[in-house]
Write a protein that holds these residues in place. Structure first.
Motif, PDB file in Angstrom:
ATOM      1  N   GLU A  53       1.142  -1.285   0.123  1.00 47.80           N
ATOM      2  CA  GLU A  53      -0.098   0.255  -0.068  1.00 47.80           C
ATOM      3  C   GLU A  53       1.130   1.188  -0.586  1.00 47.80           C
ATOM      4  N   LEU A  54       2.107   1.147   0.560  1.00 46.81           N
ATOM      5  CA  LEU A  54       2.797   2.121   0.721  1.00 46.81           C
ATOM      6  C   LEU A  54       4.032   2.411  -0.716  1.00 46.81           C
ATOM      7  N   CYS A  55       4.228   1.831  -1.093  1.00 51.94           N
ATOM      8  CA  CYS A  55       5.162   1.838  -2.038  1.00 51.94           C
ATOM      9  C   CYS A  55       5.126   0.910  -3.103  1.00 51.94           C
ATOM     10  N   ALA A  56       3.758   0.142  -3.615  1.00 49.16           N
ATOM     11  CA  ALA A  56       3.880  -0.511  -4.829  1.00 49.16           C
ATOM     12  C   ALA A  56       4.344  -1.765  -5.291  1.00 49.16           C
ATOM     13  N   GLN A  57       4.927  -1.367  -6.300  1.00 42.09           N
ATOM     14  CA  GLN A  57       5.886  -2.210  -6.981  1.00 42.09           C
ATOM     15  C   GLN A  57       7.513  -1.798  -6.902  1.00 42.09           C
ATOM     16  N   SER A  58       7.746  -1.163  -5.986  1.00 41.07           N
ATOM     17  CA  SER A  58       9.268  -0.353  -6.172  1.00 41.07           C
ATOM     18  C   SER A  58       9.539  -1.673  -4.923  1.00 41.07           C
ATOM     19  N   ALA A  59      10.951  -1.239  -5.404  1.00 41.50           N
ATOM     20  CA  ALA A  59      11.936  -2.487  -5.433  1.00 41.50           C
ATOM     21  C   ALA A  59      12.222  -2.116  -3.497  1.00 41.50           C
ATOM     22  N   ARG A  60      12.480  -1.161  -3.259  1.00 43.97           N
ATOM     23  CA  ARG A  60      13.106  -0.586  -2.086  1.00 43.97           C
ATOM     24  C   ARG A  60      12.068   0.297  -1.880  1.00 43.97           C
ATOM     25  N   CYS A  61      11.534  -0.075  -0.495  1.00 42.14           N
ATOM     26  CA  CYS A  61       9.974   0.494   0.281  1.00 42.14           C
ATOM     27  C   CYS A  61      10.751   1.383   1.658  1.00 42.14           C
ATOM     28  N   LEU A  62      11.005   3.744   1.902  1.00 41.11           N
ATOM     29  CA  LEU A  62      11.589   3.439   2.808  1.00 41.11           C
ATOM     30  C   LEU A  62      10.451   4.994   3.271  1.00 41.11           C
ATOM     31  N   VAL A  63      10.209   4.320   4.509  1.00 40.93           N
ATOM     32  CA  VAL A  63       9.282   5.600   4.973  1.00 40.93           C
ATOM     33  C   VAL A  63      10.323   6.477   6.024  1.00 40.93           C
ATOM     34  N   LYS A  64      10.434   8.067   5.727  1.00 39.23           N
ATOM     35  CA  LYS A  64      11.197   8.901   6.552  1.00 39.23           C
ATOM     36  C   LYS A  64       9.970   9.924   7.161  1.00 39.23           C
ATOM     37  N   PHE A  65      10.595  10.267   8.463  1.00 35.19           N
ATOM     38  CA  PHE A  65       9.659  10.897   8.940  1.00 35.19           C
ATOM     39  C   PHE A  65      10.688  11.859  10.362  1.00 35.19           C
ATOM     40  N   ASN A  66      10.367  12.433  10.816  1.00 38.05           N
ATOM     41  CA  ASN A  66      11.782  13.499  11.735  1.00 38.05           C
ATOM     42  C   ASN A  66      10.828  12.999  13.168  1.00 38.05           C
ATOM     43  N   ILE A  67      12.267  13.476  13.987  1.00 33.93           N
ATOM     44  CA  ILE A  67      11.375  13.169  15.765  1.00 33.93           C
ATOM     45  C   ILE A  67      12.617  14.258  16.491  1.00 33.93           C
ATOM     46  N   LEU A  68      11.709  14.890  17.008  1.00 35.26           N
ATOM     47  CA  LEU A  68      11.740  16.498  17.766  1.00 35.26           C
ATOM     48  C   LEU A  68      12.211  15.891  18.464  1.00 35.26           C
ATOM     49  N   VAL A  69      12.962  16.800  19.281  1.00 34.52           N
ATOM     50  CA  VAL A  69      13.422  17.086  20.941  1.00 34.52           C
ATOM     51  C   VAL A  69      13.180  18.172  21.262  1.00 34.52           C
ATOM     52  N   GLU A  70      11.988  18.414  21.619  1.00 35.21           N
ATOM     53  CA  GLU A  70      11.515  19.515  21.917  1.00 35.21           C
ATOM     54  C   GLU A  70      12.053  20.271  22.928  1.00 35.21           C
ATOM     55  N   ASP A  71      12.436  20.194  23.694  1.00 37.18           N
ATOM     56  CA  ASP A  71      13.085  21.132  24.355  1.00 37.18           C
ATOM     57  C   ASP A  71      13.956  21.667  24.054  1.00 37.18           C
ATOM     58  N   LYS A  72      15.268  21.173  23.709  1.00 37.83           N
ATOM     59  CA  LYS A  72      16.521  21.745  22.048  1.00 37.83           C
ATOM     60  C   LYS A  72      15.910  21.898  21.437  1.00 37.83           C
ATOM     61  N   LEU A  73      14.797  21.786  20.786  1.00 39.85           N
ATOM     62  CA  LEU A  73      14.504  22.038  19.611  1.00 39.85           C
ATOM     63  C   LEU A  73      15.791  21.032  18.431  1.00 39.85           C
ATOM     64  N   LYS A  74      15.472  20.057  18.956  1.00 41.83           N
ATOM     65  CA  LYS A  74      16.598  19.397  17.533  1.00 41.83           C
ATOM     66  C   LYS A  74      15.405  18.239  17.004  1.00 41.83           C
ATOM     67  N   ILE A  75      16.153  18.534  15.648  1.00 39.57           N
ATOM     68  CA  ILE A  75      15.044  17.393  14.719  1.00 39.57           C
ATOM     69  C   ILE A  75      16.202  15.925  14.282  1.00 39.57           C
ATOM     70  N   PHE A  76      15.825  15.110  14.534  1.00 36.29           N
ATOM     71  CA  PHE A  76      17.158  14.032  14.769  1.00 36.29           C
ATOM     72  C   PHE A  76      15.525  13.542  12.742  1.00 36.29           C
ATOM     73  N   GLU A  77      16.219  12.689  11.838  1.00 35.60           N
ATOM     74  CA  GLU A  77      15.605  11.650  10.145  1.00 35.60           C
ATOM     75  C   GLU A  77      16.007  10.691  10.887  1.00 35.60           C
ATOM     76  N   VAL A  78      14.751  10.428  10.172  1.00 38.52           N
ATOM     77  CA  VAL A  78      14.547   8.455  10.419  1.00 38.52           C
ATOM     78  C   VAL A  78      14.337   7.799   9.136  1.00 38.52           C
ATOM     79  N   GLU A  79      14.736   6.968   9.349  1.00 35.52           N
ATOM     80  CA  GLU A  79      14.263   6.476   7.935  1.00 35.52           C
ATOM     81  C   GLU A  79      14.242   5.111   8.254  1.00 35.52           C
ATOM     82  N   ILE A  80      12.731   4.612   7.862  1.00 40.41           N
ATOM     83  CA  ILE A  80      12.483   3.181   8.095  1.00 40.41           C
ATOM     84  C   ILE A  80      12.659   2.487   6.756  1.00 40.41           C
ATOM     85  N   GLU A  81      13.207   1.451   6.675  1.00 43.64           N
ATOM     86  CA  GLU A  81      13.011   0.656   5.117  1.00 43.64           C
ATOM     87  C   GLU A  81      12.363  -0.820   5.526  1.00 43.64           C
ATOM     88  N   ILE A  82      10.981  -0.311   4.840  1.00 43.59           N
ATOM     89  CA  ILE A  82      10.213  -1.305   5.387  1.00 43.59           C
ATOM     90  C   ILE A  82      10.259  -2.958   4.205  1.00 43.59           C
TER      91      ILE A  82
END
Length: 830
Positions: A94-123
């Protein structure tokens, strides 16, 4: 395949997740995991707390959360374990159809320091889908003249999985006439074809039933089947042929619905019914059939639904050409969607502070903002800025994140609320923009003390005021807000004449109104100096002071107080001496009086209210000096009594009187000797005044008759002269009419002054009454004004008394008319 099977059966899930959840950091702020699809809700993905360098309990304390854009939340944070878990079942297809590689990207926010971390999950794909032909039956018509070796394209099976789990091979049920051939094209897809092994004979067998099985490479493998029915026909031995096996075109995403794209064409060398070609879209999964329309007769392809580059950038359309008997040929259309600038930038406020204290310094973080444009290329390049001039700056964070910070310290008393407008503009032509509004409240701190409207105040109150009377109202203003602007008023404690000020006045702590707690007396307290304090309710509270001068206004509440002559305390009577030889204007004494009031209320005037010998003494109107008005005569009594009135000028005026005893003597022994000869306590029989009074009345009567005769003579003379003047019709020069005084004016002279004397021969008592003199600066006695009747004898009075010897005579005598101008009335009772 064994691992995937365990997932489907639910066994060993935790162990497999631990093995597949692999973490690798590729630079600062980037985290990667890989997990299989179809995990249950809450399944472990990775230890995000450890990878962030935090303890599990710090996730909630430091405001760690997932920030994603335009997608359903697939993962969640477990604050207890500090791990990243699934928020629901994840379907890779449903997410990636016939793509050979399925990646889901989102960000993790540490709010008190306003830091952003990029997270990449391969399904990772698991074999959860079986090959499917999308139809259960297939009918193929083959002419009996078809030569052996002829190939017939079959329906292609589709498997949503990828890799080994996708479609791997086809198998055909055993048949003496047909075999299966599988062809692979450049993209790796496999297309089954039915191969005629030997010639068909319609008269021997009209139908052939075959089963085509498609299998994937999963463990265990899944398969799908298609029932093929072969109908043997006559004489149609040529299928339609497309002019080209593959069509390519590019279209813009903003094409209107119904737009024609292209026309495909296939020809059949047969004739008649066998050469009639019809077109159809090959059944495919997805929304291709809902987006594109193929005219089965003409081969025209048009748009049924608007295209969107941001949803799908490429379409692969498979079409079939079938002749009348049913021979098929296949072609492919590759549609590339071109991007246009049809999406305005998106502004997402990831973190926002609604209120900032006014004491905050420059650089205080207000919001974390993410900007994004779904377009691509130059159309997706976004710039963001603040409209208008405001004390804020935008600072670039990471990726497309910006921080909104203060450029300087804020002052709530100048601006209490800011409406900040952020505008994000892309680089398209024409550019599109999006405005985002942020309302920021400036929180108040207690940095302003209350301020009075005036530097000092002056208030006035009349004395003898009622208790609780309103005096004055003060007002203070505090530019702060809420509790910091709530003002209370207080009176600073002090003393006046040893008494606390709080016993005189009080102040309402809420309204600032001053009230009198007592009735003021101007003669005791003329003014009060007060110090008022206005305090706010901040922490710590601020205050300011103001001075109030309260003046007591005088009222005429005190009558004049006579200081001299002072009233005796032992019952004796003081006496003033006047030498018998005193000249007119001789200073007898001076009445001294004061008034405790002030101003006009204390202005005093003196008047002679009553005198035993009117006209003998005068009193200075403003000085209070008692002086003789004329020289003393022998007939004047040796002892005179004067009543002097002292009056102020208040409204209404108040007055006081004092009685003066004046003795006509040179020394005190003379006074005592004279007083002894006129001792009022002596026996009345020793004082026989009747003969003297009779002689006095006779003398007065004689003088009065002579005066009347003289006036009549003057009257007759005047009349005689008037007749002479009229006869000569002339006027006497230099002679005013006022020089001729008639008898009718005598009464006016006689009414100026009068004495009343009553005598009785039997009791030998004498009654003398001295009415008020008719001076302009003295009080006029009403009784004296009434005793100005002409000479009369009342017969009724004689009859009512019954005493024939009682005689009442009223005489008017003018004595010394020219010199003294007063009259005497003598009433004698015999």
């Amino acid at each position: 395949m064994t691992s995937y099977l365990r997932f489907r059966n639910g066994g060993g899930l935790a162990l497999l997740c631990a093995l597949l959840g692999t973490l690798c950091k590729t630079g600062s702020g980037q985290i990667r995991y890989s997990v299989p699809e179809e995990l249950d809700n809450g399944s472990f993905v990775g230890n995000i707390a450890k990878d962030l360098g935090l303890e599990p309990r710090e996730l909630a304390e430091r405001g760690v959360r997932i920030v994603s854009r335009g997608r359903t939340q697939l993962f969640a944070l477990n604050p207890r374990s500090g791990s990243l878990v699934t928020a629901g079942k994840v379907d890779r297809e449903e997410l990636c159809a016939q793509s050979a590689r399925c990646l889901v990207k989102f960000n993790i926010l540490v709010e008190d320091k306003l830091k952003i971390f990029e997270v990449e999950i391969e399904i990772k794909d698991i074999n959860d889908n079986a090959p499917d032909f999308l139809t259960e039956d297939l009918e193929i018509k083959i002419s009996e003249l078809t030569a052996p070796g002829t190939r017939f394209p079959l329906k292609t099976a589709f498997d949503l999985d990828v890799g080994l789990n996708s479609l791997q091979n086809y198998e055909l049920s055993s048949s003496d006439y047909f075999s299966l051939a599988v062809n692979s094209i450049t993209d790796g897809a496999k297309y089954p074809e039915l191969v005629l092994e030997r010639a068909l004979d319609r008269e021997e067998k009209k139908f052939h039933q075959l089963i085509l099985v498609a299998s994937d490479g999963g463990d265990p493998a899944h398969s799908g089947s298609l029932c093929i029915q072969v109908i043997v026909l006559d004489a149609n031995d040529n299928p339609p042929v497309f002019t080209q096996p593959e069509y390519r075109l590019s279209v813009q995403e903003n094409l209107p619905v119904g737009t024609w794209l292209l026309t495909v064409n296939a020809t059949d060398p047969d004739e008649g019914f066998n050469a009639q070609v019809s077109y159809m879209l090959d059944k495919m999964p997805g929304k291709i059939g809902q987006i594109f329309y193929l005219n089965s007769v003409t081969g025209d392809i048009s748009i049924l639904k608007s295209l969107d580059y941001e949803d799908t950038m490429f379409y692969e359309i498979k079409i079939d050409a079938q002749d009348g008997p049913g021979l098929l040929s296949r072609a492919k259309i590759l549609v590339t969607v071109l991007d246009v600038n049809d999406n305005a930038p998106e502004v997402i406020i990831t973190s926002l502070t609604r209120s900032v204290p006014e004491e905050a310094t420059a650089g205080r973080e207000i919001a974390l903002i993410n900007v994004h444009d779904r377009d691509s290329g130059q159309n997706g390049q976004v710039t963001v800025f603040i409209l208008e001039s405001m004390p804020f700056n935008l600072e670039k964070a990471i990726d497309q994140y910006y921080r909104l910070v203060t450029a300087r310290s804020l002052d709530r008393e100048q601006v209490s609320e800011y409406n900040i407008t952020l505008r994000a503009t892309d680089g398209g032509s024409p550019p599109l923009s999006t405005d985002t509004h942020i309302t920021l409240h400036v929180a108040d701190i207690n940095d302003n003390p209350p301020a009075f409207t005036h530097d000092s105040y002056s208030a006035y109150i009349s004395e003898n005021n009622p208790r609780g009377a309103f005096i004055f109202s003060v007002t203070a203003r505090d530019p702060d807000s809420i509790e910091n602007a709530h003002i209370t008023y207080a009176l600073t404690e002090g003393t006046l004449q040893g008494v606390p000020l709080s016993t005189y006045v009080s102040i309402n702590s809420d309204t600032g109104v001053l009230y009198a707690l007592c009735s003021f007396d101007y003669e005791q307290v003329r003014d009060l100096q007060l110090l008022l304090t206005a305090s706010d309710s901040g922490n710590p509270p601020l205050s300011s002071n103001v001075s109030v001068s309260l003046f007591v206004l005088d009222q005429n509440d005190n009558m004049p107080e006579i200081l001299y002559p002072a009233p005796p305390t032992d019952g004796s009577t003081g006496m003033e001496l006047v030498p018998p030889s005193a000249e007119p204007g001789y200073l007898v004494t001076k009445v001294v009086a004061v008034d405790r009031d002030s101003g006009q209320n204390a202005w005093l005037s003196y008047r002679l209210l009553k005198a035993s010998e009117p006209g003998l003494f005068t009193v200075g109107l403003h000085t209070g000096e008692v002086r003789t008005a004329r020289a003393l005569l022998d007939r004047d009594a040796l002892k005179q009594s004067l009543v002097v009135a002292v009056q102020d000028h208040g409204q209404p005026p108040l007055s006081a009187t004092v009685t003066l005893a004046v003795a006509m003597a040179d020394s005190i022994p003379d006074v005592l000797a004279n007083l002894g000869s006129f001792d009022p306590s002596a026996n009345p029989d020793d004082l026989d005044l009747t003969p003297y009074l009779v002689v006095a009345v006779a003398a007065v009567s004689f003088v009065f008759l002579a005066f009347v005769i003289m006036l009549l003579a003057l009257r007759l003379r005047r009349c005689h002269r008037s007749r002479l003047l009229q006869a000569s019709e002339g006027v006497l020069p230099g002679m005013p009419v006022s020089h001729f005084v008639g008898v009718d004016r005598v009464q006016t002279f006689l009414q100026t002054y009068s004495h009343e004397v009553s005598l009785t021969s039997d009791t030998r008592e004498t009654h003398l009454i001295f009415p008020q003199p008719n001076y302009s600066d003295m009080l006029i006695s009403q009784e004296s004004c009434e005793k100005s009747e002409p000479l009369l004898v009342s017969q009724d009075a004689l009859e009512t008394k019954g005493d024939p010897k009682l005689l009442q005579v009223s005489l008017f005598l003018s004595l010394n008319v020219i010199k003294k101008n007063y009259a005497s009335v003598v009433i004698i009772k015999l």
